[in-house]
Design an enzyme around this catalytic site. Structure first.
Site, mmCIF file in Angstrom:
data_model
loop_
_atom_site.group_PDB
_atom_site.id
_atom_site.type_symbol
_atom_site.label_atom_id
_atom_site.label_comp_id
_atom_site.label_asym_id
_atom_site.label_seq_id
_atom_site.Cartn_x
_atom_site.Cartn_y
_atom_site.Cartn_z
ATOM 1 N N LYS A 176 0.849 -1.200 0.000
ATOM 2 C CA LYS A 176 0.000 0.000 0.000
ATOM 3 C C LYS A 176 0.878 1.242 0.000
ATOM 4 C CE LYS A 176 -1.702 2.972 2.938
ATOM 5 N NZ LYS A 176 -1.869 4.151 2.092
ATOM 6 N N GLU A 251 9.937 1.568 10.146
ATOM 7 C CA GLU A 251 10.891 2.630 9.789
ATOM 8 C C GLU A 251 10.178 3.941 10.053
ATOM 9 O OE1 GLU A 251 13.918 2.296 9.033
ATOM 10 O OE2 GLU A 251 14.047 0.158 8.591
ATOM 11 N N CYS A 285 13.406 11.227 6.391
ATOM 12 C CA CYS A 285 13.327 10.717 7.764
ATOM 13 C C CYS A 285 14.644 10.920 8.510
ATOM 14 C CB CYS A 285 12.964 9.243 7.747
ATOM 15 S SG CYS A 285 14.037 8.284 6.678
ATOM 16 N N GLU A 386 9.808 16.397 15.027
ATOM 17 C CA GLU A 386 10.124 16.258 13.605
ATOM 18 C C GLU A 386 9.239 17.216 12.800
ATOM 19 O OE1 GLU A 386 8.886 12.647 11.551
ATOM 20 O OE2 GLU A 386 10.812 12.574 10.531
#
Ligand code: NAP
Length: 491
Positions: A176, A251, A285, A386
Site C-alpha cells: 500500500k 521505519e 526521515c 520532527e
C-alpha cells in the site's frame, strides 16, 4: 492529461470495489494529474487472500532460489528500461528535483540487483552442540504473506527497499503506497507483472491508511507487516498487528543531529550541513534537522550556512537546474509554516527563510523557503519535534561531552553525523550517540549494502543490507541425530 489508475489484485488490474477514486495532485501547481482507485477494506482483503493463495496453495513459497533471482533481475531490467519515465513521474507526483528522482531510480535498480545476488548466498549457519552425534544447522524461510505500508517522501525507494528483499526471500506481498503518491508504485507493479511473477505473488492496493493500512495491519492472514511512516501511525499499526502477533518492522521518524567540531573541514561541514537538511525539501526521515556546532566556530558557520541557503534554486522539479521543489501537499506546507511561526513565538531567531515562496508562476505550489533558526534552546518544540520540511535549528556546544548530551536529547534515534578532522574523536563521539545510521565527515548517502533503521522511537528492525532480507525470513533450526537409537527415558 489525467490518467485513470487501477490496482493489481490477484493478477488483475481492477478499480476499487466501491468505484471510488482519489485525485492525485502535482504539488508544483496543485493540478490533478491522475485519478487513483480509492480502495476499501474489501479490496485489501481480496489482495491478502490472493497473496495467501499464491504463497500457501500455489507453490510460490517453495520457489527455488535461482528462479527468485531471475525474476528480480528481470524486474530490475524493466526498471532500467523505464528509468527516465519513472523518474519524471516521481517528480510530477512528489515535486522533488528531477536529479533526486533519477538517483532514487538508479539506487533502486542497484538494490534489486543486490537482493537478486543475495538470494542464493548463505543466510543460515551450522552449529555444534554437546552431543557429537547431532549435526545442527539453521535455515531461513520466507515469513509468508507480507503487508507493506509506505510513506510519500521517497515512493520508489521505499517501495523497492521492501519489495526486493521480501520477494528475494520468497514471500508474497500486498503493498500500500501513501495515498498522495501512488503513481510510481503503479508503474512498478506493472513491471513486476511483466517480469513474470505468478498470479497473486505481488498485489498493489491504493487507498487511505486508516482503511487499507489498518486492514492489512490487523488481518490474521498477514504474517508480517513492514511499515514506513510517522511514529503515531506506527503505533496504530503495532497495536493492530498485535492480534495475530505479526512479525513487524517499523521505519519511523527522526530528529537527527549533525555535530560539527571546530577542527572539521569547514567547507565540507557547511556543504553537508545544507545537504543534510535541504535535500528533498527536508522531507527526509534521516534529515539532519539539528546542527550542533562548536562554540568557537558557531558564528562563522551560521554565516556561511545562511549565505549558501539563500542561493538554493527553488522551483519546478522538472527544471534540471532546480535543487528544491515544493512540499508534498498544502496541508503539510501549512504544518511546516506552523512550526516556523511556533519557533519565532518560542523565542528562536530566524536567520533566513521562514515564509511561503510566492512569486510569479509559483502561486499554486506548496513552496516553503529553506529556513535556518539560531538562538534556540533544547526545550523548544522546533528542536524536539520532527518538522519534516526545510527547517534546521542550530545549537552551540563546548567539548565532546556536551555535544553527545545534546545529540542524545531526543526520543528518536534514526541518524547522526559527526564532522571532525580528528578521527579518533569522531569515532569516540559517534559510538556514544544513540542512532542506527551514522556518518563521519559526510551526511546522507544511503548504501544498499548497509542496514538502515533506528534506535528508540525511530523504529524496529532494519531495511537494506543482509538484515533487510533477514527481516523477511523466519529462522528454523534443524537437528539431525546421526546415532539413531531409542532414548530409554521412560523404561
Ligand atoms: P504517515 O502519515 O505515518 O503515513 C505513512 C503510511 O501509513 C501511509 O501509507 C499512510 O496512509 C499509512 N497510515 C496512516 N495511518 C494509518 C493507520 N492508522 N493504519 C495503517 N496505516 C496508516 O507518514 P507520512 O506522512 O507518509 O511520512 C512521513 C513520516 O515517515 C515521517 O515521520 C518520516 O520520518 C517517516 N519516514 C521514515 C523513513 C525511515 O526509513 N525511517 C523513511 C521515510 C519516511 P495514507 O497516507 O495513504 O493515508
Amino acid at each position: 492529461m489525467t490518467t485513470q489508475e487501477k490496482m493489481l489484485i490477484g493478477g488483475r488490474w481492477v478499480d476499487a470495489a466501491s468505484g471510488e477514486t482519489q485525485a492525485i495532485i502535482n504539488p508544483f501547481d496543485a493540478s490533478v494529474i491522475a485519478q487513483a482507485a480509492k480502495a476499501g477494506a474489501e479490496d485489501a482483503n481480496q489482495a491478502i487472500a490472493a497473496a495467501k493463495r499464491a504463497f500457501y496453495e500455489n507453490g510460490w513459497g517453495e520457489t527455488a532460489a535461482p528462479e527468485r533471482a531471475r525474476l528480480l533481475n528481470a524486474f530490475a531490467g524493466l526498471m532500467e528500461k523505464g528509468a527516465e519515465e519513472l523518474a519524471r513521474l516521481e517528480t510530477l507526483n512528489t515535486g522533488k528535483a528531477l536529479i533526486e528522482s533519477q538517483c532514487d531510480v538508479a539506487d533502486s535498480i542497484a538494490c534489486l540487483h543486490y537482493y537478486a545476488g543475495l538470494v542464493n548466498k548463505p543466510l543460515g549457519h551450522t552449529y555444534s552442540v554437546s552431543d557429537p552425534a547431532v549435526c545442527g544447522f539453521s535455515v531461513r524461510e520466507p515469513v509468508g504473506v507480507c503487508g507493506m505500508i509506505s510513506a510519500w517522501n521517497f515512493p520508489i525507494s521505499l517501495a523497492v527497499w521492501k519489495i526486493a528483499p521480501a520477494l528475494a526471500a520468497g514471500n508474497s506481498i500486498v503493498f500500500k503506497p501513501a495515498e498522495l503518491t501512488p503513481l510510481s508504485a503503479i508503474r512498478i507493479f506493472e513491471m513486476l507483472e511483466k517480469a513474470g511473477y505468478p498470479v497473486g505473488v505481488v498485489n498493489l492496493v491504493t487507498g487511505p491508511g486508516r482503511v487499507v493500512g489498518q486492514t492489512i495491519a490487523e488481518s490474521e492472514d498477514v504474517d508480517k507487516v513492514a511499515f514506513t511512516g510517522g511514529i503515531d501511525a506506527g503505533r496504530h499499526v503495532m497495536r493492530a498487528a498485535a492480534g495475530n502477533m505479526k512479525n513487524i518492522s517499523m521505519e519511523l521518524g527522526g530528529k537527527s543531529p549533525n555535530i560539527i567540531f571546530a577542527d572539521a573541514d569547514f567547507d565540507a561541514a557547511v556543504d553537508y550541513g545544507l545537504f543534510g537538511i535541504f535535500y528533498n525539501q527536508g522531507e527526509v526521515c534521516s534529515a539532519a534537522s539539528r546542527l550542533i556546532v562548536e562554540n568557537s566556530i558557531y558564528d562563522r558557520y551560521l554565516e556561511a550556512l545562511v549565505a549558501k541557503t539563500k542561493k538554493i534554486k527553488i522551483g519546478n522539479g522538472l527544471d534540471p537546474d532546480v535543487r528544491m521543489g515544493p512540499l508534498i501537499s498544502e496541508e503539510h506546507m501549512n504544518n511546516v509554516l506552523g512550526y516556523i511561526e511556533l519557533g519565532v513565538r518560542e523565542g528562536a531567531t530566524l536567520a533566513c527563510g521562514g515564509k511561503r515562496v510566492v512569486k510569479p508562476g509559483y502561486e499554486k505550489g506548496f513552496f516553503v523557503e529553506p529556513t535556518v533558526f539560531t538562538d534556540t534552546r533544547p526545550d523548544m518544540r522546533i528542536v524536539r519535534e520532527e518538522i519534516f520540511g526545510p527547517v534546521v535549528t542550530l545549537q552551540r556546544f563546548d567539548g565532546e561531552e556536551e555535544a553527545v548530551r545534546l545529540a542524545n536529547d531526543t526520543s528518536c534515534g534514526l541518524a547522526a553525523g559527526v564532522f571532525s578532522s580528528n578521527i579518533s574523536k569522531a569515532i569516540r563521539v559517534i559510538r556514544k550517540v544513540r542512532a542506527g545510521i551514522t556518518w563521519i565527515n559526510s551526511y546522507g548517502p544511503v548504501y544498499n549494502e548497509a542496514p538502515w533503521g533506528g534506535y528508540r522511537q525511530s523504529g524496529i528492525g532494519r531495511e537494506l543490507g543482509i538484515s533487510g532480507i533477514e527481516d523477511y525470513t523466519e529462522v528454523k533450526q534443524i537437528n539431525i541425530n546421526t546415532n539413531v537409537a531409542p532414548t530409554g527415558w521412560f523404561d
